[in-house]
Scaffold this active site. Structure first.
Site, PDB file in Angstrom:
ATOM      1  N   GLN A 110       0.870  -1.177   0.000  1.00  0.00           N
ATOM      2  CA  GLN A 110       0.000   0.000   0.000  1.00  0.00           C
ATOM      3  C   GLN A 110       0.908   1.228   0.000  1.00  0.00           C
ATOM      4  O   GLN A 110       1.605   1.502   0.963  1.00  0.00           O
ATOM      5  CB  GLN A 110      -0.910  -0.038   1.229  1.00  0.00           C
ATOM      6  CG  GLN A 110      -1.917  -1.185   1.153  1.00  0.00           C
ATOM      7  CD  GLN A 110      -2.559  -1.476   2.484  1.00  0.00           C
ATOM      8  OE1 GLN A 110      -1.871  -1.741   3.457  1.00  0.00           O
ATOM      9  NE2 GLN A 110      -3.881  -1.418   2.541  1.00  0.00           N
TER      10      GLN A 110
ATOM     11  N   HIS B 115       4.424   4.512   6.170  1.00  0.00           N
ATOM     12  CA  HIS B 115       5.693   3.781   6.141  1.00  0.00           C
ATOM     13  C   HIS B 115       5.483   2.617   5.179  1.00  0.00           C
ATOM     14  O   HIS B 115       4.508   1.882   5.298  1.00  0.00           O
ATOM     15  CB  HIS B 115       6.033   3.265   7.545  1.00  0.00           C
ATOM     16  CG  HIS B 115       7.405   2.677   7.681  1.00  0.00           C
ATOM     17  ND1 HIS B 115       8.312   3.146   8.602  1.00  0.00           N
ATOM     18  CD2 HIS B 115       8.031   1.675   7.038  1.00  0.00           C
ATOM     19  CE1 HIS B 115       9.432   2.452   8.523  1.00  0.00           C
ATOM     20  NE2 HIS B 115       9.270   1.549   7.574  1.00  0.00           N
TER      21      HIS B 115
ATOM     22  N   HIS C  92       2.531  -6.546   2.607  1.00  0.00           N
ATOM     23  CA  HIS C  92       1.753  -7.621   3.220  1.00  0.00           C
ATOM     24  C   HIS C  92       2.047  -8.942   2.512  1.00  0.00           C
ATOM     25  O   HIS C  92       2.152  -8.993   1.280  1.00  0.00           O
ATOM     26  CB  HIS C  92       0.252  -7.334   3.097  1.00  0.00           C
ATOM     27  CG  HIS C  92      -0.210  -6.157   3.895  1.00  0.00           C
ATOM     28  ND1 HIS C  92      -0.644  -6.253   5.191  1.00  0.00           N
ATOM     29  CD2 HIS C  92      -0.298  -4.830   3.573  1.00  0.00           C
ATOM     30  CE1 HIS C  92      -0.990  -5.063   5.638  1.00  0.00           C
ATOM     31  NE2 HIS C  92      -0.793  -4.173   4.676  1.00  0.00           N
TER      32      HIS C  92
ATOM     33  N   HIS D 282       5.163  -0.798   3.614  1.00  0.00           N
ATOM     34  CA  HIS D 282       5.067  -2.140   4.171  1.00  0.00           C
ATOM     35  C   HIS D 282       4.451  -3.074   3.144  1.00  0.00           C
ATOM     36  O   HIS D 282       3.495  -2.729   2.456  1.00  0.00           O
ATOM     37  CB  HIS D 282       4.275  -2.178   5.489  1.00  0.00           C
ATOM     38  CG  HIS D 282       2.969  -1.468   5.466  1.00  0.00           C
ATOM     39  ND1 HIS D 282       2.846  -0.093   5.486  1.00  0.00           N
ATOM     40  CD2 HIS D 282       1.697  -1.955   5.465  1.00  0.00           C
ATOM     41  CE1 HIS D 282       1.567   0.243   5.491  1.00  0.00           C
ATOM     42  NE2 HIS D 282       0.851  -0.860   5.469  1.00  0.00           N
TER      43      HIS D 282
END
Length: 478
Positions: free
Chosen positions: A415, A426, A430, A428
């Site tokens: 995202q 920040h 998944h 990240h």
């Protein structure tokens, strides 16, 4: 203890929920042991051994024991043994059958020896069985023991030897993969009282990418315990060792086997120590068994690196790199944006640039995330090295999670920006292990976008996350 320093804000919560959620997510103070301080301007004595192992494991150990004892008597702080110092068998089947685990008698005796003599030992390699199962192959494993007899590092050889040479009537044909499993990782250099060690084995010598990465992450000494064949040794041994020393500005320690092991196997010998300028300090030629103690002058190492600072010219942005797995997850907190700090109890893997963490509100079992360790709001903010490490680490983590959670497929999702559903500023990624029928319809991206908008339910406690992280750490050798 100040409450502000003990509370962990794991995800971005609404202010009305913050106190209630935080009351169950406490950060403990850790007393991580300080790293070993190595005097990099002094001299350190090491012993380098050369021997001719055969199939008699006990006899080979006793020879190693005598050499290590002699080195200790001469003031050595650490002793280096060659590859396959447990035995060299006549057949592939015998090589596999006689292998042991790390808890076996062979390593146990070395642990006792290191503890009794108060000396560090580099067991160049031994034939390591996969647990207690009857597997048709073994690992070629290097082990470093400290002076208390504790294992400080292990490394499974990643490059497996294969050669088919004909020299007149003599044919040299070896294929290590016939009986050996290739390692899948190599690790951050190991601190020792004689310097920071980058552990390699034999055929790894021909792959400079590996030593270059180890040097970048701080090693002073490259080790190449070996069983080099005579034809390849005569042609390449010294020039390769000197090349690795020169290009990395490191000491190179290469303990080797020598002479005739059996009717099928003869080794080149010439165990060597090379300084960071490429000068051969030790060459044991064809002597066996023997040990030589020598001082490594770290003032010379610093002088070489200062006079020609080649690390300043390396273009890491142009070189793809495998993630380097850190041996310990010992940082107390990790930033997840400017507002959130993560307790290390939720971290199950750390590489040079990234960490992998369990999820406070998983969508599916095994839902994890990989994030850069430095604060990066958007993907475009990441350095090339960070981006490469992020994707390599995600691939590595995903392969383990898929098997561990009995999944058949995977979803990856980044995202990147508020319109993408990013709730924490920040980067990240998944990672979601998928199984057939885990959703009525494939609504994974809707769920991923919305899963942390409502933090009033479905949250795990720190104890639950820590338990899962500890289980996953085992998958990665912690």
């Amino acid at each position: 203890m100040n409450s502000n320093s003990t509370l962990l804000k794991y995800f971005k919560f609404t202010s009305s929920l913050y106190k209630r959620v935080m009351s169950s997510v406490l950060v403990s103070q850790s007393n991580s042991q300080a790293s070993t301080i190595i005097d990099r301007t002094s001299k350190h004595k090491i012993g380098i051994c050369q021997l001719t192992c055969n199939e008699e494991k006990n006899k080979n150990f006793n020879i190693c024991k005598d050499l290590i004892t002699k080195a200790k008597d001469q003031g050595a702080e650490m002793v280096f043994l060659p590859e396959a110092c447990d035995y060299i068998e006549k057949s592939v089947n015998a090589s596999v059958e006689k292998g042991e685990t790390l808890d076996g008698e062979f390593i146990t005796k070395f642990k006792d020896l290191a503890s009794n003599l108060k000396i560090w030992i580099s067991i160049g390699s031994f034939h390591r069985k996969m647990g207690t199962c009857d597997h048709p192959k073994i690992y070629n494993t290097s082990v470093i023991l400290n002076d208390k007899g504790e294992i400080k590092a292990i490394y499974d050889k990643v490059h497996l030897f294969e050669v088919n040479l004909k020299n007149g009537d003599v044919i040299t044909s070896l294929k290590e993969s016939d009986y050996t499993i290739a390692g899948t990782d190599f690790y951050m250099p190991t601190e020792s009282p004689v310097g920071i060690l980058g552990n390699c084995i034999c055929y790894d010598l021909r792959f400079p990418q590996m030593s270059n990465i180890l040097r970048k992450f701080g090693c002073d000494i490259l080790t190449y315990p070996s069983v080099f064949t005579v034809p390849t040794g005569e042609a390449h041994w010294e020039v390769l060792l000197r090349a690795r020393a020169i290009e990395n500005q490191c000491f190179v320690i290469a303990a080797a086997q020598v002479g005739k092991h059996n009717e099928k196997r003869t080794s080149y010998g010439h165990s060597m120590v090379v300084d960071p300028w490429g000068k051969v300090l030790v060459d044991l030629k064809k002597e066996s068994p023997c040990v030589q103690v020598i001082e490594l002058d770290f003032a010379l190492l610093q002088q070489v690196r200062k006079s020609m600072p080649i690390m300043n010219s390396i273009r890491s942005d142009l070189y793809l790199q495998h993630p380097i797995v850190k041996k310990k997850i010992d940082q107390e907190f990790y930033d997840f944006s400017e507002k959130i700090k993560l307790d290390n109890r939720v971290v199950f893997l750390e590489t040079q640039h990234c960490i992998a963490i369990v999820n406070i509100k998983p969508i599916v079992p095994g839902h994890a995330m990989v994030i850069p360790k430095l604060i990066r709001h958007r993907v475009e903010d990441m350095t090339s090295e960070e981006a490469i490490d992020l994707f390599h680490t995600a691939k590595y983590v995903a392969s383990k999670l898929e098997r561990y959670f009995n999944a058949t497929s995977l979803n990856f999702g980044i995202q990147d920006g508020p319109e993408s559903g990013q709730s924490v500023k920040h980067v990240h990624m998944h990672i979601l292990p998928r199984r057939k029928g885990d959703f009525e319809k494939d609504e994974i991206y809707d769920r991923l976008r919305d899963h942390d908008k409502d933090m009033s339910s479905g949250l795990r406690t720190m104890e639950q996350m820590e338990k899962e992280a500890n289980e996953l750490r085992k998958l990665f050798g912690y």
